[in-house]
Design a protein around this motif. Structure first.
Motif, PDB file in Angstrom:
ATOM      1  N   ALA A  41       0.838  -1.196   0.000  1.00 37.45           N
ATOM      2  CA  ALA A  41       0.000   0.000   0.000  1.00 37.45           C
ATOM      3  C   ALA A  41       0.868   1.238   0.000  1.00 37.45           C
ATOM      4  CB  ALA A  41      -0.896   0.000   1.237  1.00 37.45           C
ATOM      5  N   TYR A 109      -8.169  -6.522  -9.788  1.00 32.02           N
ATOM      6  CA  TYR A 109      -8.112  -5.077  -9.954  1.00 32.02           C
ATOM      7  C   TYR A 109      -7.522  -4.772 -11.330  1.00 32.02           C
ATOM      8  CZ  TYR A 109      -9.130  -4.826  -4.995  1.00 32.02           C
ATOM      9  OH  TYR A 109      -9.737  -4.961  -3.765  1.00 32.02           O
ATOM     10  N   ARG A 114      -4.091   0.163  -8.647  1.00 25.15           N
ATOM     11  CA  ARG A 114      -5.443   0.108  -8.079  1.00 25.15           C
ATOM     12  C   ARG A 114      -5.481  -0.872  -6.899  1.00 25.15           C
ATOM     13  NH1 ARG A 114      -9.350   2.085 -11.851  1.00 25.15           N
ATOM     14  NH2 ARG A 114      -8.238   3.552 -13.181  1.00 25.15           N
ATOM     15  N   ARG A 117      -3.920   0.819  -3.886  1.00 22.07           N
ATOM     16  CA  ARG A 117      -4.803   1.821  -3.282  1.00 22.07           C
ATOM     17  C   ARG A 117      -5.938   1.160  -2.503  1.00 22.07           C
ATOM     18  NH1 ARG A 117      -4.275   4.664  -8.309  1.00 22.07           N
ATOM     19  NH2 ARG A 117      -6.470   4.321  -8.843  1.00 22.07           N
ATOM     20  N   ALA A 118      -6.448   0.036  -3.042  1.00 20.47           N
ATOM     21  CA  ALA A 118      -7.497  -0.695  -2.321  1.00 20.47           C
ATOM     22  C   ALA A 118      -6.966  -1.235  -0.992  1.00 20.47           C
ATOM     23  CB  ALA A 118      -8.019  -1.843  -3.179  1.00 20.47           C
ATOM     24  N   ALA A 120      -4.557   0.127   0.749  1.00 23.91           N
ATOM     25  CA  ALA A 120      -4.408   1.286   1.632  1.00 23.91           C
ATOM     26  C   ALA A 120      -5.733   1.659   2.281  1.00 23.91           C
ATOM     27  CB  ALA A 120      -3.847   2.467   0.843  1.00 23.91           C
ATOM     28  N   GLU A 121      -6.812   1.594   1.514  1.00 27.52           N
ATOM     29  CA  GLU A 121      -8.127   1.972   2.035  1.00 27.52           C
ATOM     30  C   GLU A 121      -8.599   1.018   3.127  1.00 27.52           C
ATOM     31  OE1 GLU A 121     -10.535   1.962  -1.439  1.00 27.52           O
ATOM     32  OE2 GLU A 121      -9.647   3.805  -2.271  1.00 27.52           O
ATOM     33  N   GLN A 122      -8.164  -0.242   3.061  1.00 28.27           N
ATOM     34  CA  GLN A 122      -8.623  -1.248   4.026  1.00 28.27           C
ATOM     35  C   GLN A 122      -7.507  -1.671   4.984  1.00 28.27           C
ATOM     36  OE1 GLN A 122     -11.246  -4.300   1.789  1.00 28.27           O
ATOM     37  NE2 GLN A 122      -9.983  -3.391   0.180  1.00 28.27           N
ATOM     38  N   TYR A 123      -6.437  -0.888   5.005  1.00 26.12           N
ATOM     39  CA  TYR A 123      -5.219  -1.291   5.698  1.00 26.12           C
ATOM     40  C   TYR A 123      -5.480  -1.601   7.169  1.00 26.12           C
ATOM     41  CZ  TYR A 123      -0.154  -1.426   6.521  1.00 26.12           C
ATOM     42  OH  TYR A 123       1.118  -1.820   6.819  1.00 26.12           O
ATOM     43  N   GLU A 124      -6.142  -0.695   7.877  1.00 25.49           N
ATOM     44  CA  GLU A 124      -6.346  -0.885   9.308  1.00 25.49           C
ATOM     45  C   GLU A 124      -7.235  -2.089   9.589  1.00 25.49           C
ATOM     46  OE1 GLU A 124      -4.769   0.498  11.781  1.00 25.49           O
ATOM     47  OE2 GLU A 124      -3.590   1.597  10.285  1.00 25.49           O
ATOM     48  N   GLY A 282     -11.965  -4.223  -8.111  1.00 25.75           N
ATOM     49  CA  GLY A 282     -11.432  -2.889  -8.018  1.00 25.75           C
ATOM     50  C   GLY A 282     -11.912  -2.030  -9.170  1.00 25.75           C
TER      51      GLY A 282
END
Length: 283
Positions: A41, A109, A114, A117-118, A120-124, A282
């Motif tokens: 990410a 994706y 892409r 980035r996906a 990164a958006e769901q990293y936590e 994605g």
């Protein structure tokens, strides 16, 4: 590594990435023999003591994995079986070296960027779930009933209570068959309760899947299809306790499988998934 215009990025799982993992899995091949790569990410928090997360990926041809092609392929059982087996093999290879969060088959994706980035958006959410899965694996427990035998024609019955006509004799045999099958169902219910009690001691989470039908079970009837998330330290005691306990039940077969990567527990507990004690595309 970027993705070519005629390929998509296929994601097998999210994993904590380390140099050791890269080295251990060098040469691992995925769908259609494509190398398994790691996509990270962008913008990972500096100083985070955890290993950075990555998607384990490979590149797949656009012609076979675009939306319309997948709809057709999902009707092709041979193609579907090959892809599912390879997906599973990659996830299992990962799981022998690290904690793994499997993604659904055919998660694709448009390119590596892409996918990154996906992630990164769901990293936590991924990091939190992976932390809960450390040193755990999945076990499956299924209960099967043998197919009911057709009522046998044993000839004229004699003695008190014997039927006086062929029709009554047939009904007696049907009733006996029904009673025998009900007894087997009772055995299965008792076995399920025993398994649940054992799981409350050894497993941390439980998922009840729909029972299987058709070619997956053959002539036997599947009446229980459960998955358990079991700490590694409890794995063998759990298997041994289940196999020993269910040996006393007649007319049923109990199948214990695993350890597997935690497919059934990739997402947090939801409806149908609870403590054992009490396709994404994605853009």
């Amino acid at each position: 590594m970027t993705t070519s215009d005629d390929a998509l990025t296929y994601v097998y799982a999210a994993v904590p990435l380390s140099a050791g993992l890269r080295d251990a899995l060098e040469g691992l091949r995925g769908i259609y023999g494509s190398p398994v790569l790691f996509v990270t990410a962008p913008g990972t928090v500096a100083g985070d003591p955890r290993a950075p997360l990555a998607f384990a990926t490979s590149h797949v041809p656009l012609r076979d994995f675009n939306e319309s092609a997948l709809k057709n392929h999902f009707e092709d059982l041979e193609w579907l079986e090959d892809v599912a087996r390879t997906h599973h093999d990659v996830v299992q290879a990962l799981s022998t070296h690290t904690t793994v969060l499997p993604l659904r088959m055919a998660t694709v994706y448009q390119d590596d960027d892409r996918a990154g980035r996906a992630l990164a958006e769901q990293y936590e959410a991924f990091a939190e779930r992976l932390a809960q899965l450390i040193a755990h694996t999945e076990f499956g427990v299924k209960i099967y009933l043998a197919p009911a035998a057709a009522p046998a024609d044993t000839g004229p019955a004699t003695g008190p209570g014997a039927a006086t006509t062929p029709g009554k004799a047939y009904l007696q045999r049907r009733r006996a068959q029904h009673n025998a099958q009900e007894a087997v169902y009772g055995q299965a219910q008792n076995a399920a309760e025993v398994i649940g009690a054992i799981a409350s001691r050894y497993a941390s989470q439980h998922v009840r899947h729909p029972t299987q039908r058709g070619a997956l079970t053959g002539p036997a009837e599947n009446v229980l299809n459960d998955a358990y998330l079991v700490p590694d330290a409890n794995a063998e005691p759990f298997r041994a306790a289940v196999e020993e306990a269910v040996g006393v039940f007649d007319g049923i077969r109990v199948e214990v499988t695993g350890p597997w990567a935690p497919y059934s527990f990739a997402m947090p507990p939801a409806v149908g998934q609870h403590s054992a004690t009490g396709e994404e595309r994605g853009s």
